[in-house]
Scaffold this motif. Structure first.
Motif, PDB file in Angstrom:
ATOM      1  N   GLY A 338       2.840  42.613 -71.482  1.00 15.73           N
ATOM      2  CA  GLY A 338       3.746  43.614 -70.965  1.00 15.73           C
ATOM      3  C   GLY A 338       3.508  44.929 -71.682  1.00 15.73           C
ATOM      4  N   VAL A 339       3.803  46.020 -70.997  1.00 18.39           N
ATOM      5  CA  VAL A 339       3.680  47.356 -71.588  1.00 18.39           C
ATOM      6  C   VAL A 339       4.978  48.095 -71.307  1.00 18.39           C
ATOM      7  CG1 VAL A 339       2.414  49.533 -71.615  1.00 18.39           C
ATOM      8  CG2 VAL A 339       1.183  47.381 -71.248  1.00 18.39           C
ATOM      9  N   GLN A 340       5.615  48.580 -72.361  1.00 19.99           N
ATOM     10  CA  GLN A 340       6.871  49.318 -72.208  1.00 19.99           C
ATOM     11  C   GLN A 340       6.654  50.777 -72.587  1.00 19.99           C
ATOM     12  OE1 GLN A 340      10.208  47.616 -74.248  1.00 19.99           O
ATOM     13  NE2 GLN A 340      10.268  45.787 -72.979  1.00 19.99           N
ATOM     14  N   VAL A 341       7.218  51.667 -71.768  1.00 24.97           N
ATOM     15  CA  VAL A 341       7.172  53.097 -72.043  1.00 24.97           C
ATOM     16  C   VAL A 341       8.590  53.630 -71.925  1.00 24.97           C
ATOM     17  CG1 VAL A 341       6.197  55.323 -71.404  1.00 24.97           C
ATOM     18  CG2 VAL A 341       4.844  53.237 -71.091  1.00 24.97           C
ATOM     19  N   GLN A 342       9.065  54.275 -72.992  1.00 20.80           N
ATOM     20  CA  GLN A 342      10.438  54.775 -73.025  1.00 20.80           C
ATOM     21  C   GLN A 342      10.424  56.239 -73.428  1.00 20.80           C
ATOM     22  OE1 GLN A 342      12.980  52.781 -75.820  1.00 20.80           O
ATOM     23  NE2 GLN A 342      14.853  53.703 -75.025  1.00 20.80           N
ATOM     24  N   ILE A 343      11.049  57.088 -72.614  1.00 20.20           N
ATOM     25  CA  ILE A 343      11.169  58.511 -72.911  1.00 20.20           C
ATOM     26  C   ILE A 343      12.581  58.778 -73.412  1.00 20.20           C
ATOM     27  CG2 ILE A 343      11.021  60.851 -71.999  1.00 20.20           C
ATOM     28  CD1 ILE A 343       9.124  59.790 -69.839  1.00 20.20           C
ATOM     29  N   GLY A 344      12.689  59.238 -74.650  1.00 19.92           N
ATOM     30  CA  GLY A 344      13.992  59.508 -75.244  1.00 19.92           C
ATOM     31  C   GLY A 344      14.859  58.273 -75.305  1.00 19.92           C
ATOM     32  N   ASP A 345      16.123  58.424 -74.958  1.00 21.80           N
ATOM     33  CA  ASP A 345      17.076  57.305 -75.002  1.00 21.80           C
ATOM     34  C   ASP A 345      17.238  56.628 -73.647  1.00 21.80           C
ATOM     35  OD1 ASP A 345      17.614  57.762 -77.708  1.00 21.80           O
ATOM     36  OD2 ASP A 345      19.139  59.262 -77.230  1.00 21.80           O
ATOM     37  N   HIS A 346      16.381  56.952 -72.726  1.00 21.42           N
ATOM     38  CA  HIS A 346      16.500  56.395 -71.384  1.00 21.42           C
ATOM     39  C   HIS A 346      15.958  54.967 -71.347  1.00 21.42           C
ATOM     40  CE1 HIS A 346      17.575  60.368 -69.747  1.00 21.42           C
ATOM     41  NE2 HIS A 346      16.702  60.825 -70.632  1.00 21.42           N
ATOM     42  N   ALA A 347      16.276  54.257 -70.278  1.00 17.02           N
ATOM     43  CA  ALA A 347      15.811  52.875 -70.153  1.00 17.02           C
ATOM     44  C   ALA A 347      14.291  52.847 -70.071  1.00 17.02           C
ATOM     45  CB  ALA A 347      16.410  52.244 -68.894  1.00 17.02           C
ATOM     46  N   PRO A 348      13.654  51.880 -70.732  1.00 11.44           N
ATOM     47  CA  PRO A 348      12.185  51.820 -70.709  1.00 11.44           C
ATOM     48  C   PRO A 348      11.662  51.391 -69.338  1.00 11.44           C
ATOM     49  CG  PRO A 348      13.081  49.911 -71.850  1.00 11.44           C
ATOM     50  CD  PRO A 348      14.241  50.819 -71.572  1.00 11.44           C
ATOM     51  N   THR A 349      10.479  51.856 -69.041  1.00 16.70           N
ATOM     52  CA  THR A 349       9.741  51.381 -67.882  1.00 16.70           C
ATOM     53  C   THR A 349       8.878  50.209 -68.327  1.00 16.70           C
ATOM     54  OG1 THR A 349       9.666  53.575 -66.870  1.00 16.70           O
ATOM     55  CG2 THR A 349       8.021  51.977 -66.136  1.00 16.70           C
ATOM     56  N   VAL A 350       8.958  49.090 -67.617  1.00 19.63           N
ATOM     57  CA  VAL A 350       8.225  47.881 -67.989  1.00 19.63           C
ATOM     58  C   VAL A 350       7.069  47.690 -67.012  1.00 19.63           C
ATOM     59  CG1 VAL A 350       8.349  45.402 -68.407  1.00 19.63           C
ATOM     60  CG2 VAL A 350      10.329  46.862 -68.916  1.00 19.63           C
ATOM     61  N   LEU A 351       5.868  47.609 -67.559  1.00 12.80           N
ATOM     62  CA  LEU A 351       4.647  47.484 -66.770  1.00 12.80           C
ATOM     63  C   LEU A 351       3.942  46.192 -67.144  1.00 12.80           C
ATOM     64  CD1 LEU A 351       3.590  51.121 -67.575  1.00 12.80           C
ATOM     65  CD2 LEU A 351       4.496  50.386 -65.362  1.00 12.80           C
ATOM     66  N   ARG A 352       2.892  45.849 -66.409  1.00 14.05           N
ATOM     67  CA  ARG A 352       2.183  44.600 -66.665  1.00 14.05           C
ATOM     68  C   ARG A 352       0.689  44.849 -66.773  1.00 14.05           C
ATOM     69  NH1 ARG A 352       2.837  39.795 -69.115  1.00 14.05           N
ATOM     70  NH2 ARG A 352       1.510  38.187 -68.195  1.00 14.05           N
ATOM     71  N   ALA A 353       0.127  44.577 -67.942  1.00 16.28           N
ATOM     72  CA  ALA A 353      -1.322  44.576 -68.125  1.00 16.28           C
ATOM     73  C   ALA A 353      -1.801  43.178 -67.747  1.00 16.28           C
ATOM     74  CB  ALA A 353      -1.675  44.909 -69.564  1.00 16.28           C
ATOM     75  N   THR A 369      13.628  63.674 -71.159  1.00 19.96           N
ATOM     76  CA  THR A 369      13.057  64.353 -72.310  1.00 19.96           C
ATOM     77  C   THR A 369      13.268  63.502 -73.558  1.00 19.96           C
ATOM     78  OG1 THR A 369      15.100  65.592 -72.699  1.00 19.96           O
ATOM     79  CG2 THR A 369      13.408  66.655 -71.340  1.00 19.96           C
ATOM     80  N   GLY A 370      12.518  63.827 -74.607  1.00 22.23           N
ATOM     81  CA  GLY A 370      12.623  63.101 -75.869  1.00 22.23           C
ATOM     82  C   GLY A 370      11.305  62.464 -76.254  1.00 22.23           C
ATOM     83  N   PRO A 371      11.243  61.858 -77.443  1.00 23.42           N
ATOM     84  CA  PRO A 371      10.017  61.186 -77.890  1.00 23.42           C
ATOM     85  C   PRO A 371       9.619  60.080 -76.926  1.00 23.42           C
ATOM     86  CG  PRO A 371      11.593  61.410 -79.692  1.00 23.42           C
ATOM     87  CD  PRO A 371      12.325  61.785 -78.440  1.00 23.42           C
ATOM     88  N   VAL A 372       8.322  59.795 -76.868  1.00 25.75           N
ATOM     89  CA  VAL A 372       7.818  58.776 -75.956  1.00 25.75           C
ATOM     90  C   VAL A 372       7.388  57.568 -76.785  1.00 25.75           C
ATOM     91  CG1 VAL A 372       6.147  58.234 -74.154  1.00 25.75           C
ATOM     92  CG2 VAL A 372       7.051  60.570 -74.356  1.00 25.75           C
ATOM     93  N   LYS A 373       8.121  56.467 -76.643  1.00 24.79           N
ATOM     94  CA  LYS A 373       7.791  55.238 -77.359  1.00 24.79           C
ATOM     95  C   LYS A 373       7.047  54.287 -76.423  1.00 24.79           C
ATOM     96  CE  LYS A 373       9.627  51.305 -79.953  1.00 24.79           C
ATOM     97  NZ  LYS A 373      10.818  50.596 -80.469  1.00 24.79           N
ATOM     98  N   MET A 374       5.958  53.727 -76.926  1.00 22.78           N
ATOM     99  CA  MET A 374       5.143  52.809 -76.131  1.00 22.78           C
ATOM    100  C   MET A 374       4.902  51.539 -76.920  1.00 22.78           C
ATOM    101  SD  MET A 374       2.658  55.902 -75.018  1.00 22.78           S
ATOM    102  CE  MET A 374       3.384  56.847 -76.367  1.00 22.78           C
ATOM    103  N   ALA A 375       4.851  50.410 -76.225  1.00 23.09           N
ATOM    104  CA  ALA A 375       4.648  49.136 -76.907  1.00 23.09           C
ATOM    105  C   ALA A 375       3.894  48.163 -76.015  1.00 23.09           C
ATOM    106  CB  ALA A 375       5.988  48.524 -77.310  1.00 23.09           C
ATOM    107  N   ILE A 376       3.012  47.375 -76.644  1.00 24.03           N
ATOM    108  CA  ILE A 376       2.407  46.216 -76.003  1.00 24.03           C
ATOM    109  C   ILE A 376       3.257  45.016 -76.376  1.00 24.03           C
ATOM    110  CG2 ILE A 376       0.386  44.703 -75.905  1.00 24.03           C
ATOM    111  CD1 ILE A 376      -1.335  47.156 -76.617  1.00 24.03           C
ATOM    112  N   MET A 377       3.728  44.284 -75.378  1.00 18.06           N
ATOM    113  CA  MET A 377       4.638  43.158 -75.590  1.00 18.06           C
ATOM    114  C   MET A 377       3.968  41.864 -75.134  1.00 18.06           C
ATOM    115  SD  MET A 377       7.360  44.827 -76.643  1.00 18.06           S
ATOM    116  CE  MET A 377       8.608  43.529 -76.559  1.00 18.06           C
ATOM    117  N   ARG A 378       4.157  40.806 -75.924  1.00 15.13           N
ATOM    118  CA  ARG A 378       3.648  39.504 -75.519  1.00 15.13           C
ATOM    119  C   ARG A 378       4.509  38.424 -76.150  1.00 15.13           C
ATOM    120  NH1 ARG A 378      -1.434  40.735 -75.989  1.00 15.13           N
ATOM    121  NH2 ARG A 378      -1.858  39.754 -78.012  1.00 15.13           N
ATOM    122  N   ASP A 379       4.924  37.480 -75.318  1.00 19.03           N
ATOM    123  CA  ASP A 379       5.754  36.371 -75.785  1.00 19.03           C
ATOM    124  C   ASP A 379       7.006  36.871 -76.492  1.00 19.03           C
ATOM    125  OD1 ASP A 379       3.825  34.564 -74.831  1.00 19.03           O
ATOM    126  OD2 ASP A 379       2.720  34.653 -76.734  1.00 19.03           O
TER     127      ASP A 379
END
Length: 415
Positions: A338-353, A369-379
């Motif tokens: 899974g790949v999550q992208v979150q802009i500021g305090d808004h709900a993250p967008t969940v994608l699938r690699a 607006t706000g910082p952009v947090k990204m994460a690779i998620m697994r299990d």
């Protein structure tokens, strides 16, 4: 650049699996001589890295024939000079007014000649077959709000009729240099990822990256040296490192070479599917690479920037139509994730690699607006995370910066 800076840049290029630099040389003066000498000395010292000369006829005008001959002959015996089929490779940036100079130059140097005579187009290049041995196209960016396809590349390949084609790839284009009457952008957006996929599919003889250090046009992928920033460009270049665009180059380049079946390719200054899996044994770090503009297109003045270049006969568009308000994310994973992208305090967008290897996505700002947090998620676990600079509608001096911020993060995993 100092010798130490040349050595550092070459080392960074080697880490990215780039084979060499095309040295765009001009105008014709002692400064150019000094720069070229330092470049070749550094490449010779480090080894396993190639250079070739690309004479710029667009900046300083036509080069005297004897000057070209002397420079080629001076450096062609260097251990760092790139050879193709046993001959030193030489190129140009434009110079079609000097076509008839090249039989003499080739006879005096024994070079293979692959110029950038893009202004002739594929149909026009056929009239120069008595001179050229191949061609490099500068047509690296899409026009308008469309993505780049391979139509022009296929036309060049067809016109060259078996002669080697040097295919261009570039991550971005924005320039605002009023003193040079340059103030436009072409679409970058997903280009860095999808263009490499096109390269893998087309398998050209050569690939040239535009560029290593052209800061004024913002397509640089090398380190920023402040003295090299053109007058007037600092406001959109400073604090906008593009180093992370090199993060995934080893994987793109190695897949291209593996499918090509050769390592005799040169890269500068060396739309497809959403994912690919390397067809060779790999050991790599899982990582995230990202880029985006920090200013939404409507958050300030466009500074007179146009989408497209009207001086080239292109239809003028609003720059926000061309450069999209989106976050562009490429992930390298060892397993579906899974790949999550979150802009500021808004709900993250969940994608699938979906595939092990490289997967690419883009996510609209949607007014966030706000910082952009990204994460690779697994299990259920965060495997790799990174946070990019804040997207903000507070523009410096009230002007939208159309340059990209580029970053990455990685963690160590082995496949």
């Amino acid at each position: 650049m100092t010798p130490e800076q040349w050595e550092s840049d070459i080392t960074e290029a080697q880490k990215a699996h780039i084979d060499g630099f095309a040295l765009n040389v001009g105008p014709q003066d002692s400064y150019t001589d000094d720069v070229v000498h330092k470049a070749f000395a550094a490449a010779e010292k480090l080894g396993n890295f190639s250079l070739f000369l690309s004479f710029d006829y667009g900046t300083g005008g036509p080069w005297p024939v004897d000057r070209v001959i002397n420079m080629v002959n001076q450096y062609k015996c260097s251990s760092a000079h790139f050879y193709y089929h046993g001959k030193p490779l030489v190129s140009t940036f434009e110079g079609t007014q000097s076509v008839d100079d090249w039989p003499r130059i080739k006879d005096a140097t024994g070079c293979v000649f692959i110029p950038t005579w893009t202004s002739l187009g594929p149909s026009g290049i056929t009239n120069t077959f008595h001179v050229v041995d191949g061609a490099f196209s500068w047509d690296a960016w899409p026009v308008g709000a469309d993505d780049k396809d391979t139509t022009s590349d296929e036309a060049w390949v067809k016109a060259l009729a078996g002669r080697p084609y040097m295919m261009p790839v570039s991550p971005w284009f924005y320039t605002n240099l009023p003193q040079r009457q340059k103030n436009w952008l072409w679409r970058g957006d997903d280009l860095w990822h999808y263009r490499w996929q096109q390269i893998m599919e087309m398998q050209p003889a050569f690939v040239q990256i535009i560029s290593w250090n052209d800061y004024g046009e913002t397509h640089y992928i090398g380190p920023i040296y402040e003295p090299g920033i053109p007058e007037g460009a600092a406001h959109y270049v400073s604090n906008h490192s593009h180093d992370a665009w090199r993060e995934l180059l080893p994987h793109y380049i190695d897949v291209y070479k593996t499918r090509n079946g050769t390592n005799a390719t040169t890269t500068h200054r060396m739309a497809g599917t959403n994912a690919y899996s390397p067809k060779y044994p790999v050991s790599y770090e899982e990582k995230i690479s990202y880029w985006y503009r920090t200013n939404p297109s409507t958050s300030g003045s466009s500074s007179g920037t146009t989408g497209n270049n009207p001086a080239m006969g292109q239809k003028e568009l609003n720059p926000g139509q061309v450069s999209q308000d989106r976050v562009f994310v490429t992930v390298l994973v060892t397993a579906p994730s899974g790949v999550q992208v979150q802009i500021g305090d808004h709900a993250p967008t969940v994608l699938r690699a979906c595939t092990a290897g490289i997967n690419h996505f883009s996510i609209p700002f949607n007014g966030q607006t706000g910082p952009v947090k990204m994460a690779i998620m697994r299990d259920g676990h965060e495997i790799v995370t990174t946070t990019g600079p804040a997207i903000t509608d507070q523009c410096v001096d009230g002007k939208v910066n159309w340059n990209a911020v580029v970053g990455s993060s990685n963690g160590t995993h082995t496949a």
